[in-house]
Design an enzyme around this catalytic site. Structure first.
Site, PDB file in Angstrom:
ATOM      1  N   ASP A 184       0.863  -1.175   0.000  1.00  0.00           N
ATOM      2  CA  ASP A 184       0.000   0.000   0.000  1.00  0.00           C
ATOM      3  C   ASP A 184       0.905   1.232   0.000  1.00  0.00           C
ATOM      4  O   ASP A 184       1.822   1.336   0.819  1.00  0.00           O
ATOM      5  CB  ASP A 184      -0.881  -0.023   1.265  1.00  0.00           C
ATOM      6  CG  ASP A 184      -2.016   0.967   1.159  1.00  0.00           C
ATOM      7  OD1 ASP A 184      -1.796   2.083   0.651  1.00  0.00           O
ATOM      8  OD2 ASP A 184      -3.128   0.620   1.587  1.00  0.00           O
TER       9      ASP A 184
ATOM     10  N   SER B  96      -6.561  14.428 -14.448  1.00  0.00           N
ATOM     11  CA  SER B  96      -7.772  14.114 -15.189  1.00  0.00           C
ATOM     12  C   SER B  96      -8.391  15.380 -15.762  1.00  0.00           C
ATOM     13  O   SER B  96      -8.296  16.455 -15.156  1.00  0.00           O
ATOM     14  CB  SER B  96      -8.758  13.449 -14.230  1.00  0.00           C
ATOM     15  OG  SER B  96     -10.040  13.414 -14.798  1.00  0.00           O
ATOM     16  N   ALA B  97      -9.096  15.211 -16.872  1.00  0.00           N
ATOM     17  CA  ALA B  97      -9.843  16.332 -17.449  1.00  0.00           C
ATOM     18  C   ALA B  97     -10.942  16.807 -16.502  1.00  0.00           C
ATOM     19  O   ALA B  97     -11.491  17.887 -16.698  1.00  0.00           O
ATOM     20  CB  ALA B  97     -10.458  15.902 -18.775  1.00  0.00           C
TER      21      ALA B  97
ATOM     22  N   TYR C 239     -13.402  13.341  -5.792  1.00  0.00           N
ATOM     23  CA  TYR C 239     -12.369  12.745  -6.647  1.00  0.00           C
ATOM     24  C   TYR C 239     -11.614  13.834  -7.414  1.00  0.00           C
ATOM     25  O   TYR C 239     -10.380  13.895  -7.410  1.00  0.00           O
ATOM     26  CB  TYR C 239     -13.003  11.746  -7.628  1.00  0.00           C
ATOM     27  CG  TYR C 239     -12.076  11.355  -8.750  1.00  0.00           C
ATOM     28  CD1 TYR C 239     -10.947  10.574  -8.502  1.00  0.00           C
ATOM     29  CD2 TYR C 239     -12.294  11.799 -10.064  1.00  0.00           C
ATOM     30  CE1 TYR C 239     -10.080  10.234  -9.535  1.00  0.00           C
ATOM     31  CE2 TYR C 239     -11.435  11.466 -11.089  1.00  0.00           C
ATOM     32  CZ  TYR C 239     -10.328  10.679 -10.823  1.00  0.00           C
ATOM     33  OH  TYR C 239      -9.459  10.352 -11.844  1.00  0.00           O
TER      34      TYR C 239
ATOM     35  N   LYS D  11      -7.498  15.402  -7.352  1.00  0.00           N
ATOM     36  CA  LYS D  11      -6.594  15.624  -8.488  1.00  0.00           C
ATOM     37  C   LYS D  11      -6.083  17.064  -8.497  1.00  0.00           C
ATOM     38  O   LYS D  11      -4.891  17.316  -8.694  1.00  0.00           O
ATOM     39  CB  LYS D  11      -7.298  15.312  -9.812  1.00  0.00           C
ATOM     40  CG  LYS D  11      -7.633  13.843 -10.008  1.00  0.00           C
ATOM     41  CD  LYS D  11      -6.380  12.989 -10.099  1.00  0.00           C
ATOM     42  CE  LYS D  11      -6.664  11.521 -10.253  1.00  0.00           C
ATOM     43  NZ  LYS D  11      -5.497  10.664  -9.989  1.00  0.00           N
TER      44      LYS D  11
ATOM     45  N   ASN E  88     -19.424   2.051 -14.284  1.00  0.00           N
ATOM     46  CA  ASN E  88     -19.931   3.431 -14.259  1.00  0.00           C
ATOM     47  C   ASN E  88     -19.725   4.110 -15.597  1.00  0.00           C
ATOM     48  O   ASN E  88     -20.432   5.037 -15.946  1.00  0.00           O
ATOM     49  CB  ASN E  88     -19.153   4.261 -13.220  1.00  0.00           C
ATOM     50  CG  ASN E  88     -19.404   3.777 -11.816  1.00  0.00           C
ATOM     51  OD1 ASN E  88     -20.547   3.608 -11.418  1.00  0.00           O
ATOM     52  ND2 ASN E  88     -18.330   3.530 -11.076  1.00  0.00           N
TER      53      ASN E  88
HETATM   54  P1  NAD Z   1      -7.298   1.710 -11.788  1.00  0.00           P
HETATM   55  O1  NAD Z   1      -8.179   1.741 -10.590  1.00  0.00           O
HETATM   56  O2  NAD Z   1      -7.497   0.639 -12.777  1.00  0.00           O
HETATM   57  O3  NAD Z   1      -5.761   1.709 -11.341  1.00  0.00           O
HETATM   58  C1  NAD Z   1      -5.317   2.326 -10.158  1.00  0.00           C
HETATM   59  C2  NAD Z   1      -4.474   1.312  -9.410  1.00  0.00           C
HETATM   60  O4  NAD Z   1      -4.001   1.923  -8.202  1.00  0.00           O
HETATM   61  C3  NAD Z   1      -5.255   0.065  -9.016  1.00  0.00           C
HETATM   62  O5  NAD Z   1      -4.554  -1.080  -9.476  1.00  0.00           O
HETATM   63  C4  NAD Z   1      -5.296   0.118  -7.502  1.00  0.00           C
HETATM   64  O6  NAD Z   1      -5.283  -1.162  -6.936  1.00  0.00           O
HETATM   65  C5  NAD Z   1      -4.062   0.937  -7.179  1.00  0.00           C
HETATM   66  N1  NAD Z   1      -4.111   1.665  -5.901  1.00  0.00           N
HETATM   67  C6  NAD Z   1      -5.058   2.531  -5.457  1.00  0.00           C
HETATM   68  N2  NAD Z   1      -4.724   3.004  -4.238  1.00  0.00           N
HETATM   69  C7  NAD Z   1      -3.522   2.431  -3.909  1.00  0.00           C
HETATM   70  C8  NAD Z   1      -2.662   2.517  -2.778  1.00  0.00           C
HETATM   71  N3  NAD Z   1      -2.964   3.277  -1.716  1.00  0.00           N
HETATM   72  N4  NAD Z   1      -1.524   1.786  -2.780  1.00  0.00           N
HETATM   73  C9  NAD Z   1      -1.201   1.004  -3.842  1.00  0.00           C
HETATM   74  N5  NAD Z   1      -1.976   0.874  -4.936  1.00  0.00           N
HETATM   75  C10 NAD Z   1      -3.128   1.581  -4.969  1.00  0.00           C
HETATM   76  O7  NAD Z   1      -7.429   3.143 -12.488  1.00  0.00           O
HETATM   77  P2  NAD Z   1      -6.927   3.614 -13.910  1.00  0.00           P
HETATM   78  O8  NAD Z   1      -8.108   3.797 -14.781  1.00  0.00           O
HETATM   79  O9  NAD Z   1      -5.813   2.764 -14.375  1.00  0.00           O
HETATM   80  O10 NAD Z   1      -6.405   5.063 -13.533  1.00  0.00           O
HETATM   81  C11 NAD Z   1      -5.060   5.295 -13.170  1.00  0.00           C
HETATM   82  C12 NAD Z   1      -4.932   6.737 -12.712  1.00  0.00           C
HETATM   83  O11 NAD Z   1      -5.425   7.599 -13.740  1.00  0.00           O
HETATM   84  C13 NAD Z   1      -5.754   7.046 -11.464  1.00  0.00           C
HETATM   85  O12 NAD Z   1      -5.012   7.938 -10.662  1.00  0.00           O
HETATM   86  C14 NAD Z   1      -6.990   7.731 -12.027  1.00  0.00           C
HETATM   87  O13 NAD Z   1      -7.555   8.634 -11.100  1.00  0.00           O
HETATM   88  C15 NAD Z   1      -6.416   8.468 -13.232  1.00  0.00           C
HETATM   89  N6  NAD Z   1      -7.417   8.724 -14.283  1.00  0.00           N
HETATM   90  C16 NAD Z   1      -8.160   7.699 -14.794  1.00  0.00           C
HETATM   91  C17 NAD Z   1      -9.125   7.966 -15.764  1.00  0.00           C
HETATM   92  C18 NAD Z   1      -9.978   6.862 -16.334  1.00  0.00           C
HETATM   93  O14 NAD Z   1     -11.017   7.168 -16.935  1.00  0.00           O
HETATM   94  N7  NAD Z   1      -9.598   5.589 -16.205  1.00  0.00           N
HETATM   95  C19 NAD Z   1      -9.316   9.275 -16.232  1.00  0.00           C
HETATM   96  C20 NAD Z   1      -8.532  10.303 -15.694  1.00  0.00           C
HETATM   97  C21 NAD Z   1      -7.569  10.001 -14.723  1.00  0.00           C
HETATM   98  N1  UFG Z   2     -22.955   7.601 -20.224  1.00  0.00           N
HETATM   99  C1  UFG Z   2     -24.197   7.078 -20.503  1.00  0.00           C
HETATM  100  N2  UFG Z   2     -24.543   5.896 -19.911  1.00  0.00           N
HETATM  101  C2  UFG Z   2     -23.705   5.215 -19.072  1.00  0.00           C
HETATM  102  C3  UFG Z   2     -22.432   5.774 -18.797  1.00  0.00           C
HETATM  103  C4  UFG Z   2     -22.094   6.976 -19.392  1.00  0.00           C
HETATM  104  O1  UFG Z   2     -24.974   7.660 -21.248  1.00  0.00           O
HETATM  105  O2  UFG Z   2     -24.076   4.157 -18.559  1.00  0.00           O
HETATM  106  C5  UFG Z   2     -22.560   8.864 -20.877  1.00  0.00           C
HETATM  107  C6  UFG Z   2     -22.238   9.987 -19.908  1.00  0.00           C
HETATM  108  O3  UFG Z   2     -23.397  10.709 -19.572  1.00  0.00           O
HETATM  109  C7  UFG Z   2     -21.223  10.808 -20.710  1.00  0.00           C
HETATM  110  C8  UFG Z   2     -20.484   9.745 -21.544  1.00  0.00           C
HETATM  111  O4  UFG Z   2     -21.357   8.625 -21.582  1.00  0.00           O
HETATM  112  O5  UFG Z   2     -21.892  11.669 -21.593  1.00  0.00           O
HETATM  113  C9  UFG Z   2     -19.158   9.335 -20.935  1.00  0.00           C
HETATM  114  O6  UFG Z   2     -19.357   8.937 -19.586  1.00  0.00           O
HETATM  115  P1  UFG Z   2     -18.229   8.180 -18.753  1.00  0.00           P
HETATM  116  O7  UFG Z   2     -18.812   7.851 -17.421  1.00  0.00           O
HETATM  117  O8  UFG Z   2     -17.671   7.066 -19.554  1.00  0.00           O
HETATM  118  O9  UFG Z   2     -17.058   9.276 -18.630  1.00  0.00           O
HETATM  119  P2  UFG Z   2     -17.064  10.713 -17.965  1.00  0.00           P
HETATM  120  O10 UFG Z   2     -16.631  11.676 -19.037  1.00  0.00           O
HETATM  121  O11 UFG Z   2     -18.323  11.006 -17.282  1.00  0.00           O
HETATM  122  O12 UFG Z   2     -15.940  10.566 -16.849  1.00  0.00           O
HETATM  123  C10 UFG Z   2     -14.664   9.981 -17.126  1.00  0.00           C
HETATM  124  C11 UFG Z   2     -14.115   9.403 -15.834  1.00  0.00           C
HETATM  125  C12 UFG Z   2     -13.800  10.496 -14.845  1.00  0.00           C
HETATM  126  C13 UFG Z   2     -12.892  11.509 -15.475  1.00  0.00           C
HETATM  127  C14 UFG Z   2     -13.495  12.036 -16.766  1.00  0.00           C
HETATM  128  C15 UFG Z   2     -12.532  12.948 -17.472  1.00  0.00           C
HETATM  129  O13 UFG Z   2     -15.053   8.512 -15.254  1.00  0.00           O
HETATM  130  O14 UFG Z   2     -13.146   9.950 -13.738  1.00  0.00           O
HETATM  131  O15 UFG Z   2     -13.796  10.939 -17.638  1.00  0.00           O
HETATM  132  O16 UFG Z   2     -11.315  12.310 -17.618  1.00  0.00           O
HETATM  133  F1  UFG Z   2     -12.730  12.532 -14.623  1.00  0.00           F
END
Ligand code: NAD
Ligand code: UFG
Length: 358
Positions: free
Chosen positions: A58, A124-125, A148, A152, A197
């Protein structure tokens, strides 16, 4: 010399590990599997034919982290570890602040102690809140709308302060838009716990028959067809952006922010069509109320990353869908066979507290 990847077992981290190993980097991966599975480590090795050190630690545990620095010659860190579900962060704000921010503080303190000053951070955006101008450039106003997003934003500020205090740091803050798709091998991909989600994994699970239909969140937005528009980026393109940022960190100091997106926006209905085309499956859907907190439109101005890092997203929406579908069909239950579909909020408060020994 090795690159430490925190959260390297996660969705974006695992794809970045593959690209780093394929390029010849030595990597050390740290993850506590709070949102990932050990199987991914095996898969990274299978894809690349390379082995690497993995620590099931962790990031909040400073002693364990120090052990990583004592046992390895770490030259830079890519920091993915963090909790990332927007809705869950509203229910569990303290856990999100504690996990995401404290772990980053522990990491930065340790980096300072061991004189490792090259860091790439996953932002993140979402930090743009409700953007007013498109495409969104890095100097747009910042405003987070949920815990969340605030983690960031706060971490971005912490990293800026760190550089002010010590000009030897080289920090790249990468603001991801919407990563989707999977590695072309179909061996690694996005494996959400419970009901997804996000749009793409939800569509993929409808296509394979695990979920009945997609709920389209609103069709009254001021967009081409009324549904939300996003900048979807192939996860492998995103992973390659980290390699370019890492290269820049080796020759220049400072703290720089980069959008990683394609610069193109697709609506929910366009994504459904693209996925139907890629999979040959019909995606039944119904339009429901818009999701609270959702923005109508979000797409990047990616020119700064192109200019400074020489990075550009190359893969189009069709490849994103084909690769997501390959991953889904090869791994209908993700990394675990017989994984049951659980609640959308997979970490219930108590469960989270027990698993993290708070
Ligand atoms: P993910 O959840 O798949 O990967 C994150 C990893 O971090 C996981 O494997 C989890 O087990 C590990 N983790 C969390 N807390 C920890 C801790 N305290 N110690 C050790 N490990 C820990 O998420 P992802 O989609 O790969 O995203 C990676 C990063 O990018 C994250 O910081 C997320 O916030 C950011 N991000 C993701 C998205 C997206 O849509 N996936 C968009 C924007 C930013
Ligand atoms: N959407 C649906 N049905 C669903 C899920 C999503 O219509 O079941 C729509 C949303 O309303 C949105 C689009 O699909 O218009 C994309 O939604 P996502 O949930 O896939 O992505 P978001 O843009 O809402 O959010 C993602 C990540 C956030 C991050 C953001 C910008 O979940 O953590 O992109 O990087 F902050």
């Amino acid at each position: 010399m090795a690159i430490l990847i925190t959260g390297g077992a996660g969705y974006i981290g695992s794809h970045t590990c593959v690209e780093l190993l394929n390029t010849g980097y030595e990597i050390v991966v740290l993850d506590n599997f709070i949102n990932s599975k050990p199987e991914v480590i095996k898969r990274i090795t299978e894809i690349t034919g390379c082995t690497f050190k993995f620590y099931n630690h962790d990031l909040l545990d400073k002693k364990s982290l120090e052990q990583v620095f004592l046992e390895n010659d770490i030259e830079a860190v890519i920091h993915f570890a963090g909790l990332k579900a927007v809705g869950e962060s509203v229910d569990l704000p303290l856990q999100y602040y504690y996990n995401n921010i404290t772990s980053t503080l522990v990491l930065c303190e340790t980096l300072q102690k061991y004189d490792v000053k090259k860091l790439v951070f996953s932002s993140s955006a979402t930090v743009y809140g409700l953007p007013e101008r498109f495409p969104i450039s890095e100097d747009s106003p910042l405003r987070a709308l949920n815990p969340y997003g605030r983690t960031k934003l706060m971490i971005e500020e912490i990293l800026q302060d760190l550089y002010v205090s010590d000009k030897n740091w080289s920090i790249s803050i990468l603001r991801y838009f919407n990563p989707i798709g999977a590695h072309g091998s179909g061996q690694i991909g996005e494996d959400p716990n419970g009901v997804p989600n996000n749009l793409m994994p939800y569509i993929a699970q409808v296509a394979i028959g695990k979920l009945k239909e997609l709920n389209v969140f609103g069709n009254q937005y001021a967009t081409k067809d009324g549904t939300g528009v996003r900048d979807y980026i192939h996860v492998v393109d995103l992973a390659l952006g980290h390699l370019r940022a890492l290269e820049k960190n080796t020759y220049s100091k400072g703290v720089e922010v980069y959008n990683l997106g394609t610069g193109k926006g697709y609506s929910v209905l366009e994504m459904i069509s693209a996925f139907e085309e890629a999979s040959g499956k019909k995606i039944p859907y119904k339009v429901v109320d818009s999701r609270p907190g959702d923005v109508a439109v979000c797409y990047a101005d990616p020119l700064k990353a192109e200019k400074d890092l020489g990075w550009i997203a190359k893969k189009g929406i069709d490849e994103m869908c084909v690769d997501a579908w390959r991953w889904q069909t090869k791994n209908p239950y993700g990394y675990e066979i017989n994984q049951e579909i659980k609640s959308p909020y997979f970490i219930k408060s108590e469960d989270f507290l027990i698993r993290n020994k708070y």
